[in-house]
Motif scaffolding. Structure first.
Motif, PDB file in Angstrom:
ATOM      1  N   ALA A 416      10.287 -12.274  12.022  1.00 47.06           N
ATOM      2  CA  ALA A 416       9.533 -12.988  10.992  1.00 47.06           C
ATOM      3  C   ALA A 416      10.499 -13.883  10.245  1.00 47.06           C
ATOM      4  O   ALA A 416      11.610 -13.466   9.906  1.00 47.06           O
ATOM      5  CB  ALA A 416       8.901 -11.997  10.026  1.00 47.06           C
ATOM      6  N   ILE A 417      10.083 -15.109   9.969  1.00 50.94           N
ATOM      7  CA  ILE A 417      10.994 -15.960   9.200  1.00 50.94           C
ATOM      8  C   ILE A 417      10.925 -15.531   7.732  1.00 50.94           C
ATOM      9  O   ILE A 417       9.854 -15.186   7.222  1.00 50.94           O
ATOM     10  CB  ILE A 417      10.695 -17.466   9.373  1.00 50.94           C
ATOM     11  CG1 ILE A 417       9.291 -17.820   8.888  1.00 50.94           C
ATOM     12  CG2 ILE A 417      10.892 -17.911  10.798  1.00 50.94           C
ATOM     13  CD1 ILE A 417       9.076 -19.319   8.729  1.00 50.94           C
ATOM     14  N   PRO A 418      12.057 -15.492   7.051  1.00 51.47           N
ATOM     15  CA  PRO A 418      12.048 -15.145   5.632  1.00 51.47           C
ATOM     16  C   PRO A 418      11.116 -16.088   4.867  1.00 51.47           C
ATOM     17  O   PRO A 418      11.009 -17.267   5.197  1.00 51.47           O
ATOM     18  CB  PRO A 418      13.503 -15.332   5.216  1.00 51.47           C
ATOM     19  CG  PRO A 418      14.284 -15.094   6.472  1.00 51.47           C
ATOM     20  CD  PRO A 418      13.418 -15.681   7.566  1.00 51.47           C
ATOM     21  N   GLY A 419      10.448 -15.543   3.880  1.00 51.51           N
ATOM     22  CA  GLY A 419       9.501 -16.345   3.103  1.00 51.51           C
ATOM     23  C   GLY A 419       8.075 -15.862   3.294  1.00 51.51           C
ATOM     24  O   GLY A 419       7.194 -16.254   2.537  1.00 51.51           O
ATOM     25  N   LEU A 420       7.849 -15.001   4.297  1.00 51.94           N
ATOM     26  CA  LEU A 420       6.485 -14.539   4.560  1.00 51.94           C
ATOM     27  C   LEU A 420       6.190 -13.264   3.779  1.00 51.94           C
ATOM     28  O   LEU A 420       7.011 -12.345   3.758  1.00 51.94           O
ATOM     29  CB  LEU A 420       6.305 -14.248   6.053  1.00 51.94           C
ATOM     30  CG  LEU A 420       6.536 -15.411   7.007  1.00 51.94           C
ATOM     31  CD1 LEU A 420       6.360 -14.942   8.443  1.00 51.94           C
ATOM     32  CD2 LEU A 420       5.596 -16.562   6.690  1.00 51.94           C
ATOM     33  N   HIS A 423       6.817  -8.937   5.058  1.00 54.57           N
ATOM     34  CA  HIS A 423       7.805  -8.781   6.132  1.00 54.57           C
ATOM     35  C   HIS A 423       9.235  -8.665   5.612  1.00 54.57           C
ATOM     36  O   HIS A 423      10.189  -8.990   6.317  1.00 54.57           O
ATOM     37  CB  HIS A 423       7.720  -9.964   7.106  1.00 54.57           C
ATOM     38  CG  HIS A 423       6.453 -10.004   7.894  1.00 54.57           C
ATOM     39  ND1 HIS A 423       5.254 -10.423   7.346  1.00 54.57           N
ATOM     40  CD2 HIS A 423       6.185  -9.649   9.168  1.00 54.57           C
ATOM     41  CE1 HIS A 423       4.305 -10.335   8.267  1.00 54.57           C
ATOM     42  NE2 HIS A 423       4.840  -9.861   9.367  1.00 54.57           N
ATOM     43  N   LEU A 424       9.375  -8.184   4.382  1.00 58.48           N
ATOM     44  CA  LEU A 424      10.711  -8.140   3.778  1.00 58.48           C
ATOM     45  C   LEU A 424      11.673  -7.326   4.638  1.00 58.48           C
ATOM     46  O   LEU A 424      11.330  -6.272   5.147  1.00 58.48           O
ATOM     47  CB  LEU A 424      10.649  -7.492   2.389  1.00 58.48           C
ATOM     48  CG  LEU A 424       9.773  -8.176   1.328  1.00 58.48           C
ATOM     49  CD1 LEU A 424       9.889  -7.414   0.006  1.00 58.48           C
ATOM     50  CD2 LEU A 424      10.160  -9.633   1.146  1.00 58.48           C
ATOM     51  N   TYR A 425      12.875  -7.820   4.787  1.00 57.92           N
ATOM     52  CA  TYR A 425      13.924  -7.046   5.457  1.00 57.92           C
ATOM     53  C   TYR A 425      15.271  -7.635   5.089  1.00 57.92           C
ATOM     54  O   TYR A 425      15.361  -8.763   4.590  1.00 57.92           O
ATOM     55  CB  TYR A 425      13.747  -7.045   6.978  1.00 57.92           C
ATOM     56  CG  TYR A 425      13.968  -8.399   7.634  1.00 57.92           C
ATOM     57  CD1 TYR A 425      12.931  -9.331   7.721  1.00 57.92           C
ATOM     58  CD2 TYR A 425      15.213  -8.754   8.163  1.00 57.92           C
ATOM     59  CE1 TYR A 425      13.132 -10.569   8.308  1.00 57.92           C
ATOM     60  CE2 TYR A 425      15.416  -9.987   8.753  1.00 57.92           C
ATOM     61  CZ  TYR A 425      14.378 -10.893   8.824  1.00 57.92           C
ATOM     62  OH  TYR A 425      14.580 -12.121   9.400  1.00 57.92           O
ATOM     63  N   VAL A 426      16.293  -6.844   5.351  1.00 58.61           N
ATOM     64  CA  VAL A 426      17.664  -7.329   5.168  1.00 58.61           C
ATOM     65  C   VAL A 426      18.264  -7.464   6.562  1.00 58.61           C
ATOM     66  O   VAL A 426      18.181  -6.540   7.378  1.00 58.61           O
ATOM     67  CB  VAL A 426      18.509  -6.343   4.340  1.00 58.61           C
ATOM     68  CG1 VAL A 426      19.951  -6.850   4.212  1.00 58.61           C
ATOM     69  CG2 VAL A 426      17.897  -6.156   2.960  1.00 58.61           C
ATOM     70  N   ALA A 427      18.848  -8.623   6.846  1.00 62.73           N
ATOM     71  CA  ALA A 427      19.589  -8.807   8.091  1.00 62.73           C
ATOM     72  C   ALA A 427      21.042  -8.497   7.778  1.00 62.73           C
ATOM     73  O   ALA A 427      21.625  -9.115   6.886  1.00 62.73           O
ATOM     74  CB  ALA A 427      19.447 -10.239   8.576  1.00 62.73           C
ATOM     75  N   ALA A 428      21.596  -7.519   8.474  1.00 61.18           N
ATOM     76  CA  ALA A 428      22.939  -7.088   8.099  1.00 61.18           C
ATOM     77  C   ALA A 428      23.913  -7.188   9.254  1.00 61.18           C
ATOM     78  O   ALA A 428      23.564  -6.976  10.413  1.00 61.18           O
ATOM     79  CB  ALA A 428      22.897  -5.653   7.585  1.00 61.18           C
ATOM     80  N   VAL A 437      17.720  -1.102   7.468  1.00 64.06           N
ATOM     81  CA  VAL A 437      18.536  -0.319   6.523  1.00 64.06           C
ATOM     82  C   VAL A 437      19.828   0.120   7.212  1.00 64.06           C
ATOM     83  O   VAL A 437      19.831   0.538   8.371  1.00 64.06           O
ATOM     84  CB  VAL A 437      17.731   0.897   5.999  1.00 64.06           C
ATOM     85  CG1 VAL A 437      18.616   1.794   5.142  1.00 64.06           C
ATOM     86  CG2 VAL A 437      16.522   0.405   5.198  1.00 64.06           C
TER      87      VAL A 437
END
Ligand code: TPP
Ligand code: SF4
Ligand code: MG
Lengths: 621, 293
Positions: A416-420, A423-428, A437
């Motif tokens: 998912a592209i950030p901004g939606l 669909h929150l997530y952290v890319a680490a 996580v």
């Protein structure tokens, strides 16, 4: 049987205008259907030094710059001294007779064509480049071509300066007429026809190919021989709506590129080995974050600063080893300049579909050289495959929590592209679980760590069919297979044809996709018990080692070159013959027995003191 | 659909922050929750980008889109992200080692470039994550694991550097004073251009020298003095002040901020790049080819 061809060499100092003289010639011939391939050997100076542009012309598209010269335009004494000796029988040498004279006898059956430049172009005293125009006009006549196309090129090049057009047309005509009265034309006649050609360098084709493949973000730090990619993008940014930035270093370049890709745009960057070295840490980040990114390394002769203006294929190990840890990556080496046009679209599509970094390994030969490409080959719509990308959403998928790194059978997780919303997530860059996580902060979690490594690596299991497999050219049952990778396709192809014509039995297998390797296809082709000869533009045989590591196949012989200059067909022919004769590793070099060491084409070959070539004219001071 | 009103705890994820008890970074984080709530930034419109360090773990501890990139490279990553999607609020977080050590070049360049992101540096004057080595902001003489005889080098001054680099919003906060910090964040996020908020964020485990008490005894608020925030030279005087009295608050705000890069780049005048069409029509393609013929 073979299509007639003429190889023109233009020699001068940097700033003398060899490139623009060559360009004028190429365009005017392209406008009458004649294709060309150009290679410019030059040194790292802005003014002075020596630069030697070779252009091979033929109605049948040449795939390399050839291995001889038929017509020389010498713009200074140094160029005349260096290259007169290289002319083939029947060849011609054009130069300003008012200023220059040969320092030694020309090879036999070579016609000296001194042009009285001050008489033919009076303004050349103010504007020395007019001598180039006179020479180009004269050469056009000696090639048996009409001057009309030449004049149309001046009109297009100087569209905004009618006076300059006039000046050039006059000078070209003067050269044309003088040649028709005073010299004998070349015996070879090229065949004008209706094919339309575009002339472009590999760099320009990479750039345009990327733009047409949907690249919306390009970022770079200047480094030869990749800088022209940046310049093409910068000059087309506004018109095409592409964000183009030059930034502080290649570390910033690659991180910005990955940052932009992370948001969902197609982003690309290009550099050479030194810059690529700075990028490597972030390439691993793209690997673990599963962010697509396209990174071009236009190889030049290394190590370190190396020879910035010379070509080599010696960054294969660097591309393989870029960044710590195990992660999936793709490495593609375009096989010709026209292939540079197609490769970015292939790279973007696999990068998006498999969510990984793709490294394009091109080199100076491809990227700073130029060739004519049939315009219809360029006028194509690339398929754009963005893979499992969510660009619109109002909330989580089907009320399920969204898992950016969901463990799937294919290893590919929906991105998912950030901004939606939803669909929150952290890319680490740290190891993380399916939800993003971090696993790195727990005491230990062998099960989940292994799961995530396996998930990423699994993507490689289906990727091969999306990438170009090597193709065998020539007779399937040949006694010898020539095996090459990347930029050497055209020159090996021609060498193979010459070897076959001379009675040897060879075919040619060429690899573009280096990681992953099409092991099955390659093994099936190479396991017939034939002799295998690997040809590569480096010292240590980096591809040979790769092939052995991946397939267990050990080649019988190797032809290698690492003198800075590219292979010419004759080098490969001679090298392969030596291998057939029993030698295991043949190192070839761009100079020839008999060439004067003080003025060789290459750097400093052995001068065997051949008496026949001693100058009868005393050398000038 | 009208979005419900956001409050600070809407930004608090299920994952607990795992900093040492008492770490200054907690205060930095809760102030950020509050600032985002006050500005009603939707979590999905917020991108928090960091590098590597204790402080750089922050994106994992806030409900928003996040990126935990590599050491020192948060600013370039965030710059690429902001250029690609200018509609998102981009906050960059990290430590003094991350931003002023390994990433220093990017810090200066990002300010010069004036990309519209808000940069929060948790300045604990030590390398925390790697268990207590000297940092570019460690005071001269300070003893750390790698300076057993005391730090022989000078101290980097991020505020003065920011002024010299063209940064249009420069502030310093103290994690012991979170309410004050909230205001600095809000103004920084709303500043149209690069904003720096350097925050004293004590490392209670590895920096016994610059403790809460040490800061409390020294800091004073610029808002309580008649500091002219639009005056570059006055700002430089404040940036250089260090010793018994150390200023916190808004040090400098450019009264006429130039438009940021994500507005001036010719490709970014319309929709965010990511929502623009990437197709090039056949006529344009043929014009491009014609340039080579
Ligand atoms: C290229 C690279 N070099 C070194 C490290 C090791 N490293 C991780 S964090 C860090 C310093 C952290 O200090 P700071 O940024 O001040 O963060 P803090 O932990 O103090 O919040 C270092 C040196 C690394 N991760 N990557
Ligand atoms: S080591 Fe220092 S900076 Fe890191 S979490 Fe603990 S107190 Fe905070
Ligand atoms: Mg620190």
């Amino acid at each position: 049987m073979s299509e007639p061809e003429v190889i023109v060499g233009i020699g001068g100092a940097a700033g003398d205008g060899t490139a623009s003289a060559g360009n004028t010639l190429v365009l005017s011939l392209a406008r009458q259907g004649i294709a060309s391939y150009s290679y410019n050997a030059y040194q790292s100076v802005i003014r002075g030094g020596h630069s030697w542009l070779r252009i091979r012309f033929s109605a049948k598209k040449p795939l390399n710059h050839g291995d001889q010269v038929n017509a020389l335009i010498a713009l200074n004494q140094d160029s005349l001294d260096r290259h007169l000796q290289e002319l083939q029988p029947g060849g011609i040498a054009l130069y300003n007779g008012a200023k220059l004279a040969p320092s030694y006898d020309p090879p036999s059956k070579v016609q000296l064509c001194p042009l009285p430049i001050p008489d033919l172009a009076p303004d050349s005293t103010r504007l020395p480049v007019m001598q180039n125009t006179v020479a180009v006009g004269a050469l056009t006549q000696l090639m048996g071509l009409s001057s009309g196309r030449l004049e149309s090129v001046f009109e297009a090049t100087f569209a905004k300066k009618p006076q300059v057009v006039q000046q050039n047309v006059k000078a070209a005509r003067a050269g044309y007429e003088y040649a028709s009265k005073n010299f004998n034309p070349l015996k070879t006649r090229l065949t004008p026809n209706d094919q339309t050609w575009a002339q472009a360098s590999g760099n320009h084709l990479l750039a345009m190919g990327a733009a047409l493949a949907g690249c919306k973000f390009y970022v770079a730090y200047p480094m030869s021989p990749a800088t022209h990619v940046l310049e093409w993008f910068a000059s087309h940014a506004q018109r095409l709506g592409i964000c183009v930035r030059q930034v502080e270093d290649e570390i910033s370049v690659v991180n910005m590129c990955i940052g932009a890709n992370h948001m969902g745009v197609r982003g690309m960057c290009a550099t050479s080995g030194g810059g690529f070295a700075l990028m490597t840490e972030a390439i691993g980040m793209a690997g673990i974050m599963e962010t697509p990114a396209v990174i071009i390394n236009v190889m030049r002769a290394g190590p370190s600063t190396g020879v910035p203006t010379k070509t080599e294929q010696a960054d294969l190990n660097q591309a393989f080893g870029a960044s710590q840890g195990d992660f999936p990556r793709v490495v593609l080496a375009p096989t010709s300049m026209s292939d540079c046009f197609v490769t970015p679209s292939q790279a973007f599509n696999v990068a998006d579909r498999f969510q990984l970094p793709v490294i394009i390994l091109a080199d100076l030969l491809l990227c700073e050289g130029s060739e004519t490409v049939a315009t219809e080959v360029l006028d194509v719509e690339f398929p754009i495959d963005r893979g499992e990308l969510i660009t619109k959403a109002d909330g989580p998928p089907d009320g399920e929590p969204y898992l950016r790194y969901k463990n799937t059978p294919s290893g590919i997780s929906t991105r998912a592209i950030p901004g939606l919303p939803g669909h929150l997530y952290v890319a680490a860059s740290d190891e993380h679980d399916e939800d993003g996580v971090l696993l790195s902060d727990v005491y230990t979690d062998p099960i989940r760590r292994k799961k995530m490594v396996d998930k990423r690596v699994r993507k490689m299991s289906t990727i091969l069919k999306h990438l170009p497999a090597p193709v065998l050219e020539g007779p399937a049952d040949a006694e010898t297979t020539l095996l090459g990778w990347g930029s050497t396709w055209g020159v090996i192809k021609e060498a193979a044809e010459q070897l076959n014509a001379a009675g040897d039995s060879v075919n040619h297998l060429h690899v573009k996709t280096l990681i992953p390797l099409h092991i099955d296809e390659i093994t099936a082709t190479l396991n017939r018990g034939q002799r295998i000869v690997i040809i590569e533009n480096n010292q240590s045989g980096q591809f040979a080692r790769h092939l052995r590591a991946e397939t267990g196949i050990v080649a019988h012989g190797h032809v290698r070159k690492y003198d800075g200059e590219p292979f010419e067909p004759k080098h490969i022919v001679a090298g392969v013959k030596d291998v057939i004769g029993g030698q295991e590793v043949v190192e070839v070099i761009s100079t020839e027995p008999g060439w004067r060491t003080d003025h060789p084409t290459g750097t400093s070959g052995a001068w065997d003191g051949l008496k026949a070539k001693k100058p009868s004219v005393p050398a000038k001071d | 659909m009208a979005s419900p009103v956001l409050v600070a705890k809407d930004y608090k994820p299920e994952v607990p922050s795992d900093w040492c008890p008492g770490c200054g970074d907690f205060g930095v984080l809760t102030a950020l929750f509050q600032a985002c709530a006050d500005l009603q930034i939707q979590p999905h419109d917020l991108l928090v980008v960091s590098g590597i360090g204790c402080s750089s773990n922050l994106p994992g501890f806030i409900r928003s889109y996040g990126v935990h990139s590599i050491h020192g490279r948060a600013l370039p990553f965030a710059t690429g992200s902001k250029l690609a999607n200018g509609a998102m609020t981009v906050v960059v977080t990290g430590g003094d080692g991350d931003g002023y050590g390994i990433g220093l070049n990017h810090f200066i360049q990002a300010m010069r470039r004036n990309i519209n992101v808000t940069y929060i540096v948790m300045n604990n004057e030590i390398y925390g994550l790697t268990t207590g080595q000297v940092s570019p902001t460690s005071e001269p003489g300070m003893k750390t694991k790698t300076t057993p005889l005391g730090n022989l080098e000078g101290m980097l001054n991020p505020l003065a550097l920011a002024l010299a680099s063209g940064c249009g919003y420069i502030a310093r906060g103290f994690s012991g004073q979170p309410k004050h910090l909230v205001q600095l964040y809000k103004d920084g996020i709303q500043h149209p251009g690069f904003a720096l908020i350097d925050v004293f964020s004590p490392c209670v485990t590895f920096n016994k020298h610059n403790s809460y008490t040490w800061f409390r005894e020294r800091v004073y608020k610029l808002e309580e003095e008649d500091h002219e925030v639009g005056n570059f030279h006055a700002a430089m005087d404040k940036a250089l002040e260090w010793g018994d009295r150390i200023p916190i608050g808004l040090v400098y705000r450019n009264p006429k901020p130039p438009p940021p890069l994500d507005v001036t780049d010719p490709a970014l005048t319309g929709e965010p790049l990511v929502h623009q069409s990437y197709e090039i029509d056949g006529d344009t393609r043929r014009e491009l080819i014609q340039e080579f013929a």
